[in-house]
Design a protein around this motif. Structure first.
Motif, PDB file in Angstrom:
ATOM      1  N   GLY A  69     -11.116 -13.062  27.703  1.00 21.56           N
ATOM      2  CA  GLY A  69     -11.283 -11.978  28.671  1.00 21.56           C
ATOM      3  C   GLY A  69     -11.656 -10.699  27.946  1.00 21.56           C
ATOM      4  N   VAL A  70     -12.521  -9.910  28.562  1.00 27.19           N
ATOM      5  CA  VAL A  70     -12.886  -8.629  27.961  1.00 27.19           C
ATOM      6  C   VAL A  70     -12.508  -7.526  28.931  1.00 27.19           C
ATOM      7  CG1 VAL A  70     -14.793  -7.176  27.187  1.00 27.19           C
ATOM      8  CG2 VAL A  70     -14.781  -9.593  26.619  1.00 27.19           C
ATOM      9  N   CYS A  71     -11.831  -6.505  28.420  1.00 28.48           N
ATOM     10  CA  CYS A  71     -11.410  -5.399  29.270  1.00 28.48           C
ATOM     11  C   CYS A  71     -11.954  -4.094  28.706  1.00 28.48           C
ATOM     12  CB  CYS A  71      -9.886  -5.334  29.342  1.00 28.48           C
ATOM     13  SG  CYS A  71      -9.306  -3.872  30.185  1.00 28.48           S
ATOM     14  N   LEU A  72     -12.697  -3.362  29.527  1.00 26.93           N
ATOM     15  CA  LEU A  72     -13.321  -2.119  29.076  1.00 26.93           C
ATOM     16  C   LEU A  72     -12.611  -0.891  29.627  1.00 26.93           C
ATOM     17  CD1 LEU A  72     -16.924  -3.334  29.793  1.00 26.93           C
ATOM     18  CD2 LEU A  72     -15.923  -3.063  27.541  1.00 26.93           C
ATOM     19  N   HIS A  73     -11.456  -1.117  30.253  1.00 33.70           N
ATOM     20  CA  HIS A  73     -10.724  -0.019  30.878  1.00 33.70           C
ATOM     21  C   HIS A  73     -10.483   1.117  29.880  1.00 33.70           C
ATOM     22  CE1 HIS A  73      -7.611   1.883  33.400  1.00 33.70           C
ATOM     23  NE2 HIS A  73      -6.944   2.050  32.273  1.00 33.70           N
ATOM     24  N   ARG A  74     -10.862   2.327  30.308  1.00 31.63           N
ATOM     25  CA  ARG A  74     -10.602   3.527  29.527  1.00 31.63           C
ATOM     26  C   ARG A  74      -9.560   4.281  30.286  1.00 31.63           C
ATOM     27  NH1 ARG A  74     -14.489   6.097  26.136  1.00 31.63           N
ATOM     28  NH2 ARG A  74     -16.184   4.627  25.939  1.00 31.63           N
ATOM     29  N   SER A  75      -8.473   4.584  29.655  1.00 31.38           N
ATOM     30  CA  SER A  75      -7.413   5.251  30.382  1.00 31.38           C
ATOM     31  C   SER A  75      -7.703   6.740  30.478  1.00 31.38           C
ATOM     32  CB  SER A  75      -6.121   5.013  29.629  1.00 31.38           C
ATOM     33  OG  SER A  75      -5.134   5.811  30.152  1.00 31.38           O
ATOM     34  N   SER A  76      -7.729   7.285  31.688  1.00 31.75           N
ATOM     35  CA  SER A  76      -8.013   8.721  31.821  1.00 31.75           C
ATOM     36  C   SER A  76      -6.810   9.536  31.351  1.00 31.75           C
ATOM     37  CB  SER A  76      -8.362   9.072  33.265  1.00 31.75           C
ATOM     38  OG  SER A  76      -7.232   8.933  34.096  1.00 31.75           O
ATOM     39  N   SER A  77      -5.610   8.990  31.479  1.00 31.78           N
ATOM     40  CA  SER A  77      -4.421   9.738  31.091  1.00 31.78           C
ATOM     41  C   SER A  77      -3.948   9.333  29.699  1.00 31.78           C
ATOM     42  CB  SER A  77      -3.301   9.462  32.084  1.00 31.78           C
ATOM     43  OG  SER A  77      -3.023   8.077  32.099  1.00 31.78           O
ATOM     44  N   GLY A  78      -4.389   8.178  29.229  1.00 30.73           N
ATOM     45  CA  GLY A  78      -3.931   7.687  27.933  1.00 30.73           C
ATOM     46  C   GLY A  78      -2.627   6.918  28.011  1.00 30.73           C
ATOM     47  N   GLU A  85     -15.153   3.014  33.118  1.00 27.60           N
ATOM     48  CA  GLU A  85     -15.364   1.950  32.141  1.00 27.60           C
ATOM     49  C   GLU A  85     -16.795   2.039  31.627  1.00 27.60           C
ATOM     50  OE1 GLU A  85     -12.412  -1.421  33.816  1.00 27.60           O
ATOM     51  OE2 GLU A  85     -14.470  -1.554  34.489  1.00 27.60           O
ATOM     52  N   ASP A  86     -16.926   2.097  30.323  1.00 31.01           N
ATOM     53  CA  ASP A  86     -18.257   2.196  29.751  1.00 31.01           C
ATOM     54  C   ASP A  86     -18.795   0.795  29.531  1.00 31.01           C
ATOM     55  OD1 ASP A  86     -20.554   2.744  28.491  1.00 31.01           O
ATOM     56  OD2 ASP A  86     -19.652   3.777  26.772  1.00 31.01           O
ATOM     57  N   PHE A  87     -19.563   0.331  30.504  1.00 32.18           N
ATOM     58  CA  PHE A  87     -20.003  -1.047  30.449  1.00 32.18           C
ATOM     59  C   PHE A  87     -21.022  -1.283  29.348  1.00 32.18           C
ATOM     60  CE2 PHE A  87     -21.336  -5.111  32.007  1.00 32.18           C
ATOM     61  CZ  PHE A  87     -20.102  -5.615  32.359  1.00 32.18           C
ATOM     62  N   SER A  88     -21.709  -0.227  28.921  1.00 30.09           N
ATOM     63  CA  SER A  88     -22.726  -0.419  27.883  1.00 30.09           C
ATOM     64  C   SER A  88     -22.086  -0.888  26.573  1.00 30.09           C
ATOM     65  CB  SER A  88     -23.512   0.872  27.674  1.00 30.09           C
ATOM     66  OG  SER A  88     -22.631   1.930  27.441  1.00 30.09           O
ATOM     67  N   PHE A 129     -10.611  -3.032  20.376  1.00 32.51           N
ATOM     68  CA  PHE A 129     -11.833  -2.506  19.769  1.00 32.51           C
ATOM     69  C   PHE A 129     -12.033  -1.079  20.274  1.00 32.51           C
ATOM     70  CE2 PHE A 129     -14.539  -2.358  23.457  1.00 32.51           C
ATOM     71  CZ  PHE A 129     -13.984  -3.309  24.296  1.00 32.51           C
ATOM     72  N   LYS A 130     -12.784  -0.308  19.458  1.00 28.69           N
ATOM     73  CA  LYS A 130     -13.048   1.060  19.883  1.00 28.69           C
ATOM     74  C   LYS A 130     -14.537   1.310  20.062  1.00 28.69           C
ATOM     75  CE  LYS A 130      -8.914   3.138  17.809  1.00 28.69           C
ATOM     76  NZ  LYS A 130      -8.362   2.070  16.950  1.00 28.69           N
ATOM     77  N   THR A 131     -15.360   0.497  19.397  1.00 28.15           N
ATOM     78  CA  THR A 131     -16.809   0.698  19.492  1.00 28.15           C
ATOM     79  C   THR A 131     -17.481  -0.637  19.788  1.00 28.15           C
ATOM     80  OG1 THR A 131     -17.111   0.194  17.158  1.00 28.15           O
ATOM     81  CG2 THR A 131     -16.729   2.499  17.720  1.00 28.15           C
ATOM     82  N   ALA A 132     -18.751  -0.554  20.191  1.00 27.33           N
ATOM     83  CA  ALA A 132     -19.500  -1.783  20.475  1.00 27.33           C
ATOM     84  C   ALA A 132     -19.588  -2.643  19.214  1.00 27.33           C
ATOM     85  CB  ALA A 132     -20.893  -1.430  20.987  1.00 27.33           C
ATOM     86  N   GLY A 133     -19.743  -1.987  18.055  1.00 29.19           N
ATOM     87  CA  GLY A 133     -19.832  -2.728  16.798  1.00 29.19           C
ATOM     88  C   GLY A 133     -18.558  -3.523  16.526  1.00 29.19           C
ATOM     89  N   GLU A 134     -17.414  -2.883  16.762  1.00 30.44           N
ATOM     90  CA  GLU A 134     -16.138  -3.586  16.555  1.00 30.44           C
ATOM     91  C   GLU A 134     -16.005  -4.758  17.517  1.00 30.44           C
ATOM     92  OE1 GLU A 134     -13.504   0.290  15.389  1.00 30.44           O
ATOM     93  OE2 GLU A 134     -12.475  -1.279  16.510  1.00 30.44           O
TER      94      GLU A 134
END
Ligand SMILES: *[C@@H]1O[C@H](CO)[C@@H](O)[C@H](O)[C@H]1NC(C)=O
Ligand SMILES: *[C@@H]1O[C@H](CO)[C@@H](O)[C@H](O)[C@H]1NC(C)=O
Ligand SMILES: *[C@@H]1O[C@H](CO)[C@@H](O)[C@H](O)[C@H]1NC(C)=O
Length: 460
Positions: free
Chosen positions: A360-369, A282-285, A408-413
């Motif tokens: 709620g905010v979820c930053l989970h990045r799926s490794s498999s998609g 998860e990219d917390f930044s 969202f896909k980016t911090a800006g979004e």
């Protein structure tokens, strides 16, 4: 020289056959009770090479089987306290695996990994093959893949059990995420996973996307697959009464943030919750950058910025790294109107917190998609709308854009979505909350009973 080679080879063969005999020695088989003898309850070994307390899906499997009168052995690590219903259930026995060895920093991963696998192999094999009697079913969570799939597949062959793989994700994509796609162990683990994947007698997956993918190379599984979406546990429930919301906030918020309770109740401060295991997964930044952008609008932007309390729950390796970053952002005044706090809460308090929050905010990045974050499911169970990272294939099986959440896909979004949902006009957030409540009404038990109870011969 030649003689040495021959002797080493013979020694190797001897070791292999001794090992094989050791594996087979004393293994008893599962046999159906004789016709006419009293009906024995269905027996199931559930194996997870992880902390049972943090394996909600395997916990729910165990509870569902026990509810139908099946006898469950739940095997895994006992690190955090397991779900209270599991501990108190007369039909469930917890079997603890000894904690795995920890890697001293001086030993490289590639040398340490085989030793750890051997250690796990020995203990899992002993428990499944010797300590416990044979069971009708062996249900294994994947990943972790190594060595569980191999052991469970052998044991089910030797002991006449039926082997179920519950696919949450793929082990090799997770390894590729932490070690880099070109690490030699990644290719090895992919080969291994694809091989043993073909030996499951029954395959469960968490998404339709994953079931579709498992049919394609390199897995190429055949036969039917049962898609069992994750669902919130009964403990995740919405809170509608303001009095209970106040009481719950008083119980779950860290002491330093308690002064915000009146403004949270009045809606003048918005409470955002994000739960994370603080791993590179998860990219917390993303969240930190979005909060900085939210708090510092360009002069042309006059949309109101509601003050925020952002509570982050969970424990994990990168926590200290990000805590330092948060402290720096706060100290340098880059987060005006925003407070960020962290907590590690017991299960019931975490459920209460979700029910009290605004978003709620979820930053989970799926490794498999093709997997889905369980925490979003729990948020819906608590009636909490979700903003989630969306750049993966199965995202839409869970979050319905503008119905129960946003992607969202980016911090800006993410910053844009926060402004839209928490700014002046509150209508959209209310609509999303209704959508989340509706989604959360769909619970685990119904779909489990429908899809698995008969298949596992628990009901006739
Ligand atoms: C293996 O299990 C099946 C039921 O799952 C049973 O019908 C069969 O008799 C068992 N085989 C042996 C050798 O016990
Ligand atoms: C345990 O199994 C029995 C049947 O053997 C069943 O009646 C009971 O409801 C089960 N208990 C729980 C807590 O699941
Ligand atoms: C599960 O996958 C394996 C591997 O292809 C396959 O042989 C088996 O038939 C599948 N089982 C079911 C019930 O889908």
């Amino acid at each position: 020289m030649i003689s040495l080679l021959i002797h080493s080879f013979l020694f190797f063969v001897w070791c292999l056959s001794a090992f094989h005999m050791y594996l087979l020695y004393g293994l008893t088989k599962y046999a159906k009770p004789e016709a006419g003898s009293p009906k024995k309850p269905v027996s199931v070994h559930i194996l997870v090479l992880g902390d049972i307390g943090r394996s909600p899906r395997m916990t729910y499997h165990a509870l569902s089987i026990a509810k139908h009168g099946g006898k469950v052995n739940l095997i895994g690590y006992l690190e955090t306290s397991p779900h209270p219903d599991v501990v108190n259930n007369p039909n469930i026995t917890l079997t603890a695996l000894p904690a795995p060895p920890r890697r001293p920093p001086s030993i490289p991963f590639i040398l340490f990994a085989p030793w750890k696998v051997l250690h796990q192999f020995y203990h899992v094999f002993n428990i499944l093959g010797r300590t416990l009697p044979p069971a009708e079913w062996i249900l294994v969570q994947n990943p972790p893949t190594i060595p569980t799939l191999a052991i469970a597949s052998w044991i089910s062959t030797y002991r006449n059990s039926t082997f179920i793989i519950d696919w949450h994700n793929y082990g090799w994509t997770i390894l590729a995420g932490t070690r880099g796609a070109n690490h030699p162990l990644v290719a090895l683990s992919k080969l291994y996973e694809c091989h043993y994947a073909r030996l499951g007698h029954l395959n469960l997956t968490v998404t339709h996307a994953m079931a579709r993918q498992l049919r394609l190379p390199p897995y190429s599984t055949r036969g039917a697959m049962v898609v069992l979406h994750d669902r919130p546990a009964a403990i995740f429930q919405p809170i509608t009464s303001p009095a209970i919301r106040k009481e719950t906030l008083t119980r779950v918020l860290p002491p330093a943030e308690q002064d915000l309770i009146p403004t949270i109740l009045s809606g003048d401060t918005r409470l955002i919750v994000s739960s994370t295991s603080w791993t590179p997964d998860e990219d917390f930044s993303l969240l930190l950058d979005a909060l900085v952008e939210y708090a510092n609008p360009p002069p042309t932007d006059t949309t109101a910025r509601t003050p925020l309390l952002v509570l982050i729950t969970g424990q994990g390796p990168q926590k200290d790294h990000y805590l330092a970053q948060i402290a720096h952002l706060t100290a340098t005044g880059q987060l005006p109107g925003i407070r960020i706090a962290t907590a590690f809460l017991p299960f019931a308090d975490y459920a209460g917190l979700l029910a009290c929050a605004d978003l709620g905010v979820c930053l989970h990045r799926s490794s498999s998609g093709v997997d889905l974050p369980m925490k979003v499911v729990d948020m819906f169970g608590a009636g909490l709308p979700v903003v989630a990272y969306s750049r993966y294939q199965s995202f839409r099986e869970l979050v319905k854009q503008r119905v129960n959440g946003r992607g969202f896909k980016t911090a800006g979004e993410l910053a844009g979505v926060l402004v839209e949902l928490l700014g002046g006009c509150r209508g959209q957030l209310e609509r999303l909350r209704e959508g989340a409540l509706k989604e959360g009404e769909r619970r685990w038990d119904e779909q489990w009973d429908e899809k698995l109870a008969e298949l596992m011969r628990l009901v006739t």
